[in-house]
Motif scaffolding. Structure first.
Motif, PDB file in Angstrom:
ATOM      1  N   ALA A  96     -62.218 -11.314 -75.365  1.00 33.04           N
ATOM      2  CA  ALA A  96     -63.531 -11.304 -76.015  1.00 33.04           C
ATOM      3  C   ALA A  96     -64.231 -12.648 -75.834  1.00 33.04           C
ATOM      4  O   ALA A  96     -65.441 -12.706 -75.581  1.00 33.04           O
ATOM      5  CB  ALA A  96     -63.379 -10.979 -77.500  1.00 33.04           C
ATOM      6  N   ALA A  97     -63.472 -13.749 -75.950  1.00 34.69           N
ATOM      7  CA  ALA A  97     -64.054 -15.084 -75.786  1.00 34.69           C
ATOM      8  C   ALA A  97     -64.541 -15.292 -74.354  1.00 34.69           C
ATOM      9  O   ALA A  97     -65.611 -15.863 -74.122  1.00 34.69           O
ATOM     10  CB  ALA A  97     -63.023 -16.147 -76.161  1.00 34.69           C
ATOM     11  N   ALA A  98     -63.758 -14.816 -73.387  1.00 30.98           N
ATOM     12  CA  ALA A  98     -64.145 -14.955 -71.979  1.00 30.98           C
ATOM     13  C   ALA A  98     -65.398 -14.136 -71.681  1.00 30.98           C
ATOM     14  O   ALA A  98     -66.300 -14.590 -70.972  1.00 30.98           O
ATOM     15  CB  ALA A  98     -62.991 -14.523 -71.077  1.00 30.98           C
ATOM     16  N   LEU A  99     -65.463 -12.918 -72.223  1.00 32.41           N
ATOM     17  CA  LEU A  99     -66.639 -12.070 -72.016  1.00 32.41           C
ATOM     18  C   LEU A  99     -67.877 -12.688 -72.665  1.00 32.41           C
ATOM     19  O   LEU A  99     -68.984 -12.616 -72.117  1.00 32.41           O
ATOM     20  CB  LEU A  99     -66.388 -10.671 -72.589  1.00 32.41           C
ATOM     21  CG  LEU A  99     -65.475  -9.762 -71.758  1.00 32.41           C
ATOM     22  CD1 LEU A  99     -65.082  -8.533 -72.555  1.00 32.41           C
ATOM     23  CD2 LEU A  99     -66.162  -9.349 -70.459  1.00 32.41           C
ATOM     24  N   LYS A 100     -67.682 -13.293 -73.824  1.00 28.80           N
ATOM     25  CA  LYS A 100     -68.799 -13.954 -74.502  1.00 28.80           C
ATOM     26  C   LYS A 100     -69.316 -15.105 -73.650  1.00 28.80           C
ATOM     27  O   LYS A 100     -70.530 -15.298 -73.503  1.00 28.80           O
ATOM     28  CB  LYS A 100     -68.353 -14.468 -75.869  1.00 28.80           C
ATOM     29  CG  LYS A 100     -69.475 -15.110 -76.676  1.00 28.80           C
ATOM     30  CD  LYS A 100     -68.982 -15.545 -78.049  1.00 28.80           C
ATOM     31  CE  LYS A 100     -70.109 -16.182 -78.852  1.00 28.80           C
ATOM     32  NZ  LYS A 100     -69.641 -16.618 -80.201  1.00 28.80           N
ATOM     33  N   TYR A 101     -68.386 -15.876 -73.067  1.00 31.40           N
ATOM     34  CA  TYR A 101     -68.791 -16.990 -72.203  1.00 31.40           C
ATOM     35  C   TYR A 101     -69.558 -16.468 -70.987  1.00 31.40           C
ATOM     36  O   TYR A 101     -70.600 -17.011 -70.613  1.00 31.40           O
ATOM     37  CB  TYR A 101     -67.575 -17.790 -71.738  1.00 31.40           C
ATOM     38  CG  TYR A 101     -67.922 -18.778 -70.643  1.00 31.40           C
ATOM     39  CD1 TYR A 101     -68.522 -19.998 -70.948  1.00 31.40           C
ATOM     40  CD2 TYR A 101     -67.701 -18.459 -69.307  1.00 31.40           C
ATOM     41  CE1 TYR A 101     -68.889 -20.878 -69.941  1.00 31.40           C
ATOM     42  CE2 TYR A 101     -68.065 -19.332 -68.300  1.00 31.40           C
ATOM     43  CZ  TYR A 101     -68.653 -20.543 -68.617  1.00 31.40           C
ATOM     44  OH  TYR A 101     -69.026 -21.408 -67.625  1.00 31.40           O
ATOM     45  N   LEU A 102     -69.042 -15.402 -70.366  1.00 31.32           N
ATOM     46  CA  LEU A 102     -69.694 -14.845 -69.183  1.00 31.32           C
ATOM     47  C   LEU A 102     -71.098 -14.345 -69.506  1.00 31.32           C
ATOM     48  O   LEU A 102     -72.028 -14.511 -68.723  1.00 31.32           O
ATOM     49  CB  LEU A 102     -68.843 -13.705 -68.610  1.00 31.32           C
ATOM     50  CG  LEU A 102     -67.565 -14.140 -67.882  1.00 31.32           C
ATOM     51  CD1 LEU A 102     -66.622 -12.958 -67.715  1.00 31.32           C
ATOM     52  CD2 LEU A 102     -67.898 -14.759 -66.534  1.00 31.32           C
ATOM     53  N   GLY A 103     -71.248 -13.723 -70.688  1.00 35.41           N
ATOM     54  CA  GLY A 103     -72.559 -13.243 -71.100  1.00 35.41           C
ATOM     55  C   GLY A 103     -73.529 -14.382 -71.345  1.00 35.41           C
ATOM     56  O   GLY A 103     -74.703 -14.322 -70.979  1.00 35.41           O
ATOM     57  N   THR A 104     -73.024 -15.467 -71.955  1.00 30.34           N
ATOM     58  CA  THR A 104     -73.859 -16.638 -72.217  1.00 30.34           C
ATOM     59  C   THR A 104     -74.267 -17.322 -70.920  1.00 30.34           C
ATOM     60  O   THR A 104     -75.419 -17.712 -70.730  1.00 30.34           O
ATOM     61  CB  THR A 104     -73.106 -17.654 -73.104  1.00 30.34           C
ATOM     62  OG1 THR A 104     -72.734 -17.012 -74.328  1.00 30.34           O
ATOM     63  CG2 THR A 104     -73.981 -18.855 -73.412  1.00 30.34           C
ATOM     64  N   ALA A 105     -73.307 -17.447 -70.000  1.00 30.81           N
ATOM     65  CA  ALA A 105     -73.579 -18.103 -68.719  1.00 30.81           C
ATOM     66  C   ALA A 105     -74.597 -17.318 -67.904  1.00 30.81           C
ATOM     67  O   ALA A 105     -75.445 -17.883 -67.217  1.00 30.81           O
ATOM     68  CB  ALA A 105     -72.276 -18.256 -67.936  1.00 30.81           C
TER      69      ALA A 105
END
Length: 203
Positions: A191-200
């Motif tokens: 979930a944290a990785a997906l959140k980062y990818l979405g933010t990036a």
């Protein structure tokens, strides 16, 4: 039971439904709206993977361009209270990859857009499918460095359409901005990785 139909696309006049002619017989097949864009050329040959719903007074066919879409459609229906019409409505909201990413990230906002699905139903669907979506990687033999948990997260991200290098970078960056991620569960790390990818993506 019909598992697949290949034939001439005869009509797309009815919203959310197409008519396929196979051997002189016309089959009415319900499809996601996104699939209609792919199948819009009337007269061309099409091939759809079929889910057959048999009821006392009807035999309904639901068609999908790929086996992945059909499998996800069935997964959605495995959730209590989600029937074929609602599952099709979910697939009308976005493509399969986007829906999987949202569910894996624990994001139910996209699902609330579907007619007949309230906030509680959307949250329940996410809870019930989150683990299943996470581990349906279908990837083997990938040279993934790091811990076994890292490998599971990276494989899950790759299954959702990200490249291996993108997945590794996202996991690393998410760890640097999310306190405690090193000791988190696989789902929390994903979930944290997906959140980062979405933010990036939107930066």
């Amino acid at each position: 039971m019909i598992g697949k139909l290949t034939g001439r696309l005869s009509s797309t006049a009815t919203p959310g439904e197409i008519l396929i002619e196979v051997g002189g017989v016309g089959y009415c097949v319900r499809t996601p709206l996104l699939a209609l864009d792919i199948l819009k050329n009337t007269g061309s040959e099409v091939s759809l993977f079929i889910y057959t719903r048999v009821a006392e007074d009807a035999l309904d066919l639901y068609g999908f361009p790929t086996e992945e879409e059909l499998a996800f459609f069935k997964q959605l229906m495995s959730v209590s209270g989600i029937g074929p019409k609602t599952a099709l409505g979910i697939l009308n909201v976005a493509d399969v990859v986007s829906l999987k990413r949202a569910i894996a990230a624990g994001d139910s906002v996209m699902l609330v857009k579907v007619f007949g699905i309230g906030k509680k139903s959307a949250e329940r669907l996410v809870v019930e499918l989150r683990d299943k979506i996470t581990f349906l990687s279908g990837i083997s033999g990938s040279p993934l460095a790091g811990s076994s948990d890292d490998a599971e997260v990276i494989e899950a991200l790759m299954a959702l359409g990200y490249r291996a290098d993108e997945a590794r970078h996202a996991l690393k960056e998410a760890g640097s901005v999310s306190e405690g991620i090193i000791s988190s569960s696989v789902n929390e790390r994903l979930a944290a990785a997906l959140k980062y990818l979405g933010t990036a993506k939107h930066a």
